[in-house]
Scaffold this motif. Sequence first.
Motif, PDB file in Angstrom:
ATOM      1  N   GLY A  47     -24.481  24.134  44.298  1.00  0.00           N
ATOM      2  CA  GLY A  47     -24.323  25.562  44.494  1.00  0.00           C
ATOM      3  C   GLY A  47     -23.892  26.244  43.215  1.00  0.00           C
ATOM      4  O   GLY A  47     -23.224  25.634  42.368  1.00  0.00           O
ATOM      5  N   LEU A  48     -24.304  27.497  43.073  1.00  0.00           N
ATOM      6  CA  LEU A  48     -23.971  28.283  41.893  1.00  0.00           C
ATOM      7  C   LEU A  48     -23.562  29.682  42.308  1.00  0.00           C
ATOM      8  O   LEU A  48     -24.191  30.290  43.169  1.00  0.00           O
ATOM      9  N   CYS A  49     -22.501  30.166  41.685  1.00  0.00           N
ATOM     10  CA  CYS A  49     -22.007  31.509  41.965  1.00  0.00           C
ATOM     11  C   CYS A  49     -22.161  32.359  40.702  1.00  0.00           C
ATOM     12  O   CYS A  49     -21.870  31.895  39.606  1.00  0.00           O
ATOM     13  N   TRP A  50     -22.602  33.598  40.885  1.00  0.00           N
ATOM     14  CA  TRP A  50     -22.697  34.527  39.770  1.00  0.00           C
ATOM     15  C   TRP A  50     -21.602  35.584  39.898  1.00  0.00           C
ATOM     16  O   TRP A  50     -21.033  35.782  40.956  1.00  0.00           O
ATOM     17  N   ARG A  51     -21.323  36.236  38.785  1.00  0.00           N
ATOM     18  CA  ARG A  51     -20.519  37.450  38.809  1.00  0.00           C
ATOM     19  C   ARG A  51     -21.363  38.532  38.144  1.00  0.00           C
ATOM     20  O   ARG A  51     -22.199  38.243  37.298  1.00  0.00           O
ATOM     21  N   GLY A  52     -21.151  39.763  38.548  1.00  0.00           N
ATOM     22  CA  GLY A  52     -21.991  40.853  38.056  1.00  0.00           C
ATOM     23  C   GLY A  52     -23.029  41.216  39.099  1.00  0.00           C
ATOM     24  O   GLY A  52     -22.920  40.846  40.270  1.00  0.00           O
ATOM     25  N   ALA A  53     -24.055  41.934  38.661  1.00  0.00           N
ATOM     26  CA  ALA A  53     -25.102  42.411  39.573  1.00  0.00           C
ATOM     27  C   ALA A  53     -25.878  41.240  40.167  1.00  0.00           C
ATOM     28  O   ALA A  53     -26.192  40.272  39.467  1.00  0.00           O
ATOM     29  N   ALA A  54     -26.177  41.339  41.456  1.00  0.00           N
ATOM     30  CA  ALA A  54     -26.924  40.278  42.142  1.00  0.00           C
ATOM     31  C   ALA A  54     -28.293  40.098  41.490  1.00  0.00           C
ATOM     32  O   ALA A  54     -29.040  41.060  41.346  1.00  0.00           O
ATOM     33  N   PRO A  55     -28.641  38.853  41.119  1.00  0.00           N
ATOM     34  CA  PRO A  55     -29.927  38.597  40.463  1.00  0.00           C
ATOM     35  C   PRO A  55     -31.071  38.349  41.445  1.00  0.00           C
ATOM     36  O   PRO A  55     -32.164  37.987  41.037  1.00  0.00           O
ATOM     37  N   THR A  56     -30.815  38.525  42.730  1.00  0.00           N
ATOM     38  CA  THR A  56     -31.809  38.214  43.752  1.00  0.00           C
ATOM     39  C   THR A  56     -31.477  38.979  45.031  1.00  0.00           C
ATOM     40  O   THR A  56     -30.444  39.633  45.126  1.00  0.00           O
ATOM     41  N   GLU A  57     -32.343  38.875  46.012  1.00  0.00           N
ATOM     42  CA  GLU A  57     -32.110  39.495  47.317  1.00  0.00           C
ATOM     43  C   GLU A  57     -30.971  38.754  48.019  1.00  0.00           C
ATOM     44  O   GLU A  57     -30.936  37.527  48.037  1.00  0.00           O
ATOM     45  N   ALA A  71     -27.548  34.663  48.373  1.00  0.00           N
ATOM     46  CA  ALA A  71     -28.987  34.805  48.147  1.00  0.00           C
ATOM     47  C   ALA A  71     -29.732  34.379  49.401  1.00  0.00           C
ATOM     48  O   ALA A  71     -29.418  33.340  49.991  1.00  0.00           O
ATOM     49  N   THR A  72     -30.719  35.161  49.815  1.00  0.00           N
ATOM     50  CA  THR A  72     -31.470  34.820  51.021  1.00  0.00           C
ATOM     51  C   THR A  72     -32.145  33.456  50.881  1.00  0.00           C
ATOM     52  O   THR A  72     -32.287  32.734  51.865  1.00  0.00           O
ATOM     53  N   LEU A  73     -32.519  33.072  49.670  1.00  0.00           N
ATOM     54  CA  LEU A  73     -33.159  31.759  49.484  1.00  0.00           C
ATOM     55  C   LEU A  73     -32.207  30.616  49.792  1.00  0.00           C
ATOM     56  O   LEU A  73     -32.628  29.494  50.014  1.00  0.00           O
ATOM     57  N   SER A  74     -30.897  30.894  49.852  1.00  0.00           N
ATOM     58  CA  SER A  74     -29.917  29.851  50.175  1.00  0.00           C
ATOM     59  C   SER A  74     -30.007  29.395  51.623  1.00  0.00           C
ATOM     60  O   SER A  74     -29.432  28.368  51.980  1.00  0.00           O
ATOM     61  N   SER A 120     -39.928  26.665  39.616  1.00  0.00           N
ATOM     62  CA  SER A 120     -40.752  27.863  39.414  1.00  0.00           C
ATOM     63  C   SER A 120     -40.528  28.869  40.547  1.00  0.00           C
ATOM     64  O   SER A 120     -40.476  30.069  40.304  1.00  0.00           O
ATOM     65  N   ARG A 121     -40.357  28.381  41.770  1.00  0.00           N
ATOM     66  CA  ARG A 121     -40.044  29.273  42.897  1.00  0.00           C
ATOM     67  C   ARG A 121     -38.678  29.937  42.686  1.00  0.00           C
ATOM     68  O   ARG A 121     -38.509  31.124  42.913  1.00  0.00           O
ATOM     69  N   LEU A 122     -37.714  29.150  42.227  1.00  0.00           N
ATOM     70  CA  LEU A 122     -36.390  29.708  41.932  1.00  0.00           C
ATOM     71  C   LEU A 122     -36.479  30.781  40.862  1.00  0.00           C
ATOM     72  O   LEU A 122     -35.871  31.845  40.978  1.00  0.00           O
ATOM     73  N   ALA A 123     -37.233  30.504  39.807  1.00  0.00           N
ATOM     74  CA  ALA A 123     -37.362  31.458  38.703  1.00  0.00           C
ATOM     75  C   ALA A 123     -38.009  32.764  39.173  1.00  0.00           C
ATOM     76  O   ALA A 123     -37.659  33.837  38.680  1.00  0.00           O
ATOM     77  N   ARG A 124     -38.939  32.666  40.121  1.00  0.00           N
ATOM     78  CA  ARG A 124     -39.560  33.888  40.656  1.00  0.00           C
ATOM     79  C   ARG A 124     -38.609  34.674  41.543  1.00  0.00           C
ATOM     80  O   ARG A 124     -38.677  35.883  41.611  1.00  0.00           O
ATOM     81  N   ARG A 125     -37.717  33.983  42.227  1.00  0.00           N
ATOM     82  CA  ARG A 125     -36.823  34.627  43.199  1.00  0.00           C
ATOM     83  C   ARG A 125     -35.480  35.048  42.621  1.00  0.00           C
ATOM     84  O   ARG A 125     -34.806  35.910  43.163  1.00  0.00           O
ATOM     85  N   VAL A 126     -35.057  34.395  41.538  1.00  0.00           N
ATOM     86  CA  VAL A 126     -33.738  34.672  40.958  1.00  0.00           C
ATOM     87  C   VAL A 126     -33.924  35.159  39.526  1.00  0.00           C
ATOM     88  O   VAL A 126     -34.486  34.453  38.698  1.00  0.00           O
ATOM     89  N   ALA A 127     -33.455  36.385  39.255  1.00  0.00           N
ATOM     90  CA  ALA A 127     -33.522  36.920  37.893  1.00  0.00           C
ATOM     91  C   ALA A 127     -32.614  36.085  36.984  1.00  0.00           C
ATOM     92  O   ALA A 127     -31.853  35.237  37.445  1.00  0.00           O
ATOM     93  N   LYS A 128     -32.674  36.338  35.732  1.00  0.00           N
ATOM     94  CA  LYS A 128     -31.875  35.592  34.745  1.00  0.00           C
ATOM     95  C   LYS A 128     -30.386  35.661  35.060  1.00  0.00           C
ATOM     96  O   LYS A 128     -29.835  36.712  35.319  1.00  0.00           O
ATOM     97  N   VAL A 129     -29.766  34.503  35.067  1.00  0.00           N
ATOM     98  CA  VAL A 129     -28.310  34.399  35.179  1.00  0.00           C
ATOM     99  C   VAL A 129     -27.835  33.861  33.841  1.00  0.00           C
ATOM    100  O   VAL A 129     -28.188  32.741  33.456  1.00  0.00           O
TER     101      VAL A 129
END
Length: 196
Positions: A78-88, A106-109, A156-165
């Motif tokens: 699992g990975l947690c971000w801080r700042g603006a959400a990079p995905t839905e 993230a909905t993909l979770s 590749s699916r992750l890269a399409r669904r999650v913006a740069k972290v």
Amino acid sequence: MATLDHAFVIMPTEASARKALTRDGLRASYRRAHPGQGTRNLCACLDDVFLEYLWFDDSEIGVAARRAGLVGRSCRLGLCWRGAAPTEVFAYQPDYLPQGVTIEIATLSRDPEMPFFFGFKGAVPPILRKDGLPGRRQRPRFARLSSATLFHPQASRLARRVAKVDGLELRRGAPELDMSIVDPGGRMRRRIRWHG
């Protein structure tokens, strides 16, 4: 832009979490229980991120935690971000947080084969926390995370669904999180690999 806040790995038991923490050359900065989520953790703080060793205890797992996709995961990373959400995302209100404080998941979770991505509004690096939990962090031996690469068969699916972290690279491969930690002088001191 989103920045990596922390990473976690789901372990079978507390004993296995403690063993992994020791194997990784770290010490616990603090530990927490998550009532209603059925989990506990050991956290090792660096200056910029923390690493979380998580396990399910024998306590009740609430409906919200089940809906969030925490139970029955085949990918233990699992990975947690801080700042603006990079995905839905969708909002998760765990029982252990004050009413109205939510975690963005993230909905993909919801897919148990994917890494569990989430964010927490207001998160700050351990070095800036005012609650005292990070303590001395891992100093003087380790200071910060210099790189984190998430390997996954569906990169590749992750890269399409999650913006740069910031602080995280995605690559195709067997599920694994490969992290490099440097000392206060910037010299590489530890490489940690968690298999997912």
